[in-house]
Design a protein around this motif. Structure first.
Motif, mmCIF file in Angstrom:
data_model
loop_
_atom_site.group_PDB
_atom_site.id
_atom_site.type_symbol
_atom_site.label_atom_id
_atom_site.label_comp_id
_atom_site.label_asym_id
_atom_site.label_seq_id
_atom_site.Cartn_x
_atom_site.Cartn_y
_atom_site.Cartn_z
ATOM 1 N N VAL A 194 0.844 -1.187 0.000
ATOM 2 C CA VAL A 194 0.000 0.000 0.000
ATOM 3 C C VAL A 194 0.881 1.239 0.000
ATOM 4 C CG1 VAL A 194 -1.798 1.248 1.242
ATOM 5 C CG2 VAL A 194 -1.789 -1.247 1.261
ATOM 6 N N GLU A 195 0.707 2.069 -1.029
ATOM 7 C CA GLU A 195 1.502 3.294 -1.153
ATOM 8 C C GLU A 195 0.781 4.450 -0.466
ATOM 9 O OE1 GLU A 195 3.145 6.369 -4.583
ATOM 10 O OE2 GLU A 195 2.005 4.602 -5.175
ATOM 11 N N LEU A 253 -4.483 11.187 -10.323
ATOM 12 C CA LEU A 253 -4.655 9.739 -10.436
ATOM 13 C C LEU A 253 -5.852 9.399 -11.319
ATOM 14 C CD1 LEU A 253 -4.071 8.806 -6.693
ATOM 15 C CD2 LEU A 253 -2.421 8.677 -8.572
ATOM 16 N N ARG A 254 -5.809 8.209 -11.908
ATOM 17 C CA ARG A 254 -6.918 7.725 -12.724
ATOM 18 C C ARG A 254 -7.647 6.621 -11.963
ATOM 19 N NH1 ARG A 254 -7.345 8.010 -18.101
ATOM 20 N NH2 ARG A 254 -7.555 5.748 -18.243
ATOM 21 N N PHE A 255 -8.980 6.614 -12.102
ATOM 22 C CA PHE A 255 -9.807 5.648 -11.402
ATOM 23 C C PHE A 255 -10.654 4.871 -12.398
ATOM 24 C CE2 PHE A 255 -8.896 9.077 -8.462
ATOM 25 C CZ PHE A 255 -8.395 8.378 -7.383
ATOM 26 N N PHE A 297 -7.749 3.227 -1.051
ATOM 27 C CA PHE A 297 -8.467 3.260 -2.317
ATOM 28 C C PHE A 297 -7.637 2.608 -3.416
ATOM 29 C CE2 PHE A 297 -6.073 7.181 -1.975
ATOM 30 C CZ PHE A 297 -5.552 7.396 -3.252
ATOM 31 N N GLN A 298 -8.313 2.299 -4.527
ATOM 32 C CA GLN A 298 -7.669 1.606 -5.637
ATOM 33 C C GLN A 298 -7.742 2.469 -6.887
ATOM 34 O OE1 GLN A 298 -8.946 -2.412 -5.985
ATOM 35 N NE2 GLN A 298 -8.019 -2.716 -7.982
ATOM 36 N N THR A 299 -6.627 2.540 -7.616
ATOM 37 C CA THR A 299 -6.581 3.308 -8.852
ATOM 38 C C THR A 299 -6.899 2.402 -10.042
ATOM 39 O OG1 THR A 299 -4.197 2.961 -8.969
ATOM 40 C CG2 THR A 299 -4.950 5.018 -7.953
ATOM 41 N N LEU A 306 -12.407 12.592 -4.142
ATOM 42 C CA LEU A 306 -12.004 11.196 -4.305
ATOM 43 C C LEU A 306 -13.261 10.387 -4.628
ATOM 44 C CD1 LEU A 306 -9.897 8.883 -4.004
ATOM 45 C CD2 LEU A 306 -10.492 8.812 -1.575
ATOM 46 N N PRO A 307 -13.280 9.689 -5.767
ATOM 47 C CA PRO A 307 -14.470 8.896 -6.113
ATOM 48 C C PRO A 307 -14.762 7.838 -5.046
ATOM 49 C CG PRO A 307 -12.944 9.004 -7.971
ATOM 50 C CD PRO A 307 -12.231 9.570 -6.778
#
Length: 103
Positions: A12-13, A23-25, A62-64, A92-93
């Motif tokens: 986890v970063e 960032l892209r989601f 969260f996940q990108t 943040l989505p």
């Protein structure tokens, strides 16, 4: 909670909230279980209360779009239908959020 995902800390970063707009989601929700999605909504509302009433911070996992998992330590100001508003007006989505870690 993220601990349910059984990820080592090294996977986890930690990112600064200011990097989130870059960032892209993915278009799909990272959660598939309807109960987990309900729990995330409840926790988003709890995080908003923590942020507004106590100016408290928490970790959001969260996940990108590329599948990497990231963590941000911040204050949540609002929980909208499709996204969270973080400190400094960062969005943040919600569909990208895996879990919240309250302290």
């Amino acid at each position: 909670m993220l601990t349910e995902l059984h990820l080592p800390d090294s996977a986890v970063e930690l990112v600064e909230k200011e990097l989130i707009p870059q960032l892209r989601f993915a278009p799909d929700d990272v959660l598939t279980d309807p109960e987990a999605i309900k729990r995330r909504r409840w926790e988003a509302e709890r995080a908003t209360t923590l942020g507004n009433a106590y100016h408290g911070k928490l970790d959001i996992y969260f996940q990108t779009a590329d599948g990497s998992i990231k963590r941000v330590y911040t204050t949540v100001w609002a929980a909208h239908e499709e996204y969270l508003t973080l400190k400094s007006g960062i969005a943040l989505p919600l569909k990208a959020v895996l879990s919240f870690d309250f302290y």
